[in-house]
Design an enzyme around this catalytic site. Structure first.
Site, PDB file in Angstrom:
ATOM      1  N   CYS A   7       0.855  -1.183   0.000  1.00 52.16           N
ATOM      2  CA  CYS A   7       0.000   0.000   0.000  1.00 52.16           C
ATOM      3  C   CYS A   7       0.897   1.242   0.000  1.00 52.16           C
ATOM      4  CB  CYS A   7      -0.923   0.003   1.217  1.00 52.16           C
ATOM      5  SG  CYS A   7      -2.317   1.151   1.013  1.00 52.16           S
ATOM      6  N   LYS A  67     -12.337  -4.962   1.976  1.00 52.82           N
ATOM      7  CA  LYS A  67     -11.780  -4.137   3.056  1.00 52.82           C
ATOM      8  C   LYS A  67     -12.706  -2.944   3.269  1.00 52.82           C
ATOM      9  CE  LYS A  67      -7.795  -1.442   4.484  1.00 52.82           C
ATOM     10  NZ  LYS A  67      -6.369  -1.182   4.292  1.00 52.82           N
ATOM     11  N   ARG A 105      -3.333   3.195  12.591  1.00 51.25           N
ATOM     12  CA  ARG A 105      -2.968   4.431  11.879  1.00 51.25           C
ATOM     13  C   ARG A 105      -2.019   5.277  12.707  1.00 51.25           C
ATOM     14  NH1 ARG A 105      -8.632   5.828   8.781  1.00 51.25           N
ATOM     15  NH2 ARG A 105      -8.634   3.912   7.564  1.00 51.25           N
ATOM     16  N   ARG A 164     -11.195   7.578   3.785  1.00 46.60           N
ATOM     17  CA  ARG A 164     -10.928   6.547   2.784  1.00 46.60           C
ATOM     18  C   ARG A 164     -12.204   5.987   2.157  1.00 46.60           C
ATOM     19  NH1 ARG A 164      -5.657   6.244   4.038  1.00 46.60           N
ATOM     20  NH2 ARG A 164      -4.873   5.359   5.981  1.00 46.60           N
ATOM     21  N   LYS A 200     -11.833  -7.815   5.886  1.00 50.23           N
ATOM     22  CA  LYS A 200     -11.212  -6.988   6.918  1.00 50.23           C
ATOM     23  C   LYS A 200     -12.096  -5.795   7.238  1.00 50.23           C
ATOM     24  CE  LYS A 200      -7.313  -4.009   7.625  1.00 50.23           C
ATOM     25  NZ  LYS A 200      -6.231  -3.294   7.024  1.00 50.23           N
ATOM     26  N   SER A 202      -6.385  -3.882  14.448  1.00 52.54           N
ATOM     27  CA  SER A 202      -5.816  -3.238  15.635  1.00 52.54           C
ATOM     28  C   SER A 202      -6.863  -2.790  16.654  1.00 52.54           C
ATOM     29  CB  SER A 202      -4.952  -2.050  15.207  1.00 52.54           C
ATOM     30  OG  SER A 202      -5.727  -1.115  14.462  1.00 52.54           O
TER      31      SER A 202
HETATM   32  C1  PBG Z   1      -3.033   0.053   4.872  1.00 53.09           C
HETATM   33  C2  PBG Z   1      -3.546  -0.806   5.956  1.00 53.09           C
HETATM   34  C3  PBG Z   1      -4.314  -0.456   7.083  1.00 53.09           C
HETATM   35  C4  PBG Z   1      -4.437  -1.620   7.858  1.00 53.09           C
HETATM   36  C5  PBG Z   1      -3.783  -2.629   7.168  1.00 53.09           C
HETATM   37  N1  PBG Z   1      -3.257  -2.115   5.994  1.00 53.09           N
HETATM   38  C6  PBG Z   1      -4.824   0.844   7.521  1.00 53.09           C
HETATM   39  C7  PBG Z   1      -5.918   1.506   6.809  1.00 53.09           C
HETATM   40  O1  PBG Z   1      -6.473   1.049   5.815  1.00 53.09           O
HETATM   41  O2  PBG Z   1      -6.221   2.591   7.258  1.00 53.09           O
HETATM   42  C8  PBG Z   1      -5.135  -1.731   9.183  1.00 53.09           C
HETATM   43  C9  PBG Z   1      -4.640  -2.798  10.085  1.00 53.09           C
HETATM   44  C10 PBG Z   1      -5.151  -2.734  11.474  1.00 53.09           C
HETATM   45  O3  PBG Z   1      -5.932  -1.846  11.861  1.00 53.09           O
HETATM   46  O4  PBG Z   1      -4.751  -3.619  12.251  1.00 53.09           O
HETATM   47  N2  PBG Z   1      -3.902   0.422   3.883  1.00 53.09           N
END
Ligand code: PBG
Length: 345
Positions: free
Chosen positions: A120, A213, A223, A235, A266, A292
């Site tokens: 990413c 996602k 983040r 987003r 996710k 997270s």
């Molecule tokens: C990057 C990404 C994110 C997460 C995994 N890859 C953050 C987002 O999309 O803001 C989140 C992982 C987590 O919260 O454990 N795009």
């Protein structure tokens, strides 16, 4: 009570009979442990926002990976932290970038451990968005425009972002990654990545797509860790609306058509129905990301003395498995591996 008597409790009467009739199994083989990699040497810095998680430099992450492997966990998922950011996120595909170096160090020390890499741009772009902004969005960053309320739509250029994602995935494959995992939610990125890998002879590198996602509130702690919050806007123009289900099936189907080997849902917990539907409908392995915010919800509650963390952790992981996930990406992987080992004794 009539005859024959129905007594559901017969099958719950002892630990052995409960084991005998258990419908769902959870094994260490199902787990993936995420790791955060930064520049430097000898770094192992605790992450405040996430209990028991650290920032590692490429040298120290290898030792951590060896510990993960010794617990029987088959794979790690690497996230990079940029030391410098720019408009296009060029550090994401730097040959000597932290992730690229970490892959090599891990493969040197524990070659059998699978290395999956998050692909990413959000940790590498100045905007904190997962892709390259169109000019009109740059204009929208102007405070004069912001006051008129035009700053909320982040316009990401889909196709030029896909090219950079493919470049990033290729740099990970060149460093030795086994699986690349695009998490950006651009349209067509799996196809760009697959074609780029094939063209360069990496036909054995697998793609695990973050297919469904969602634009979730549960990424908060992450983040903070990756310093990847959007500088403006959100987003929602690329990640899915959490209220939708059918669209998730369409996203997954497209990713499989484009060449994804593993698909992902996710976050996990608010989306167990999506995991369930995906597993019923598609034959390819389904991964679920226990994110997270889900991790820290339990840790914070346990910290406050409200629940038993390990018991709650196992209940959560089993629920994700029961919903249909073949693979669970979780910050609990090490603790769960230990818990599963003691249960076997
Ligand atoms: C990057 C990404 C994110 C997460 C995994 N890859 C953050 C987002 O999309 O803001 C989140 C992982 C987590 O919260 O454990 N795009």
């Amino acid at each position: 009570m009539g005859f024959p008597e129905i007594r559901m409790r017969r099958l719950r009467s002892s630990p052995s009979i409960r084991r005998l009739v258990r419908q769902t199994t959870l094994s260490v083989d199902d787990l993936v442990y995420p790791l955060f990699v930064c520049e430097g040497m000898g770094v192992k810095k605790p992450i405040k926002a996430m209990t028991d998680c650290f920032h590692f430099s490429p040298d120290t992450v290898a030792a951590e990976a060896a510990e993960v492997a010794s617990l029987g966990i088959p794979a790690v998922l690497l996230f990079g932290l940029a030391s410098k950011k720019d408009d296009v996120g060029s550090e994401a595909w730097a040959e000597r970038g932290a992730v690229q170096r970490a892959i090599k160090e891990i493969k040197k020390l524990v070659p059998e451990l699978l290395v999956i890499t998050d692909v990413c741009l959000c940790a590498y772009t100045e905007s904190g968005h997962c892709g390259v902004l169109r000019r009109s969005s740059l204009v929208a960053r102007d405070p004069a425009h912001e006051s008129r309320g035009t700053s909320h739509e982040a316009r990401i250029d889909n196709d030029s972002t896909c090219e950079l994602l493919a470049k990033t995935a290729l740099s990970h494959a060149q460093a030795g990654a086994d699986i690349v995992a695009p998490s950006d939610m651009m349209d067509g990125r799996v196809s760009y990545i697959r074609q780029c890998l094939e063209k360069n002879g990496f036909n054995e590198t697998a793609v695990m797509a973050y297919s469904a996602k969602y634009a979730s509130a549960f990424y908060g702690p992450f983040r903070d860790v990756a310093d990847s919050s959007p500088a403006f806007g959100d987003r929602k123009s690329y990640q899915m609306d959490p209220v939708n289900a059918n669209q998730a099936m369409a996203e997954i189907e497209l990713d499989i058509e484009e060449g994804a080997d593993i698909v992902m849902v996710k976050p996990a917990l608010c989306f167990l129905d999506i995991i369930h539907r995906a597993k019923r409908r598609f034959d390819c392995p389904v991964a679920a990301y226990n994110v997270s915010g889900e991790y820290m919800m339990l840790n914070a509650a346990a910290q406050a003395g409200l629940l038993d963390r390990d018991a709650a952790m196992m209940e959560v992981l089993y629920s994700i498995k029961r919903a249909g996930a073949d693979i669970i990406i979780t910050y609990f992987a090490k603790a769960a591996a230990r818990e599963l080992k003691t249960k076997l004794k």
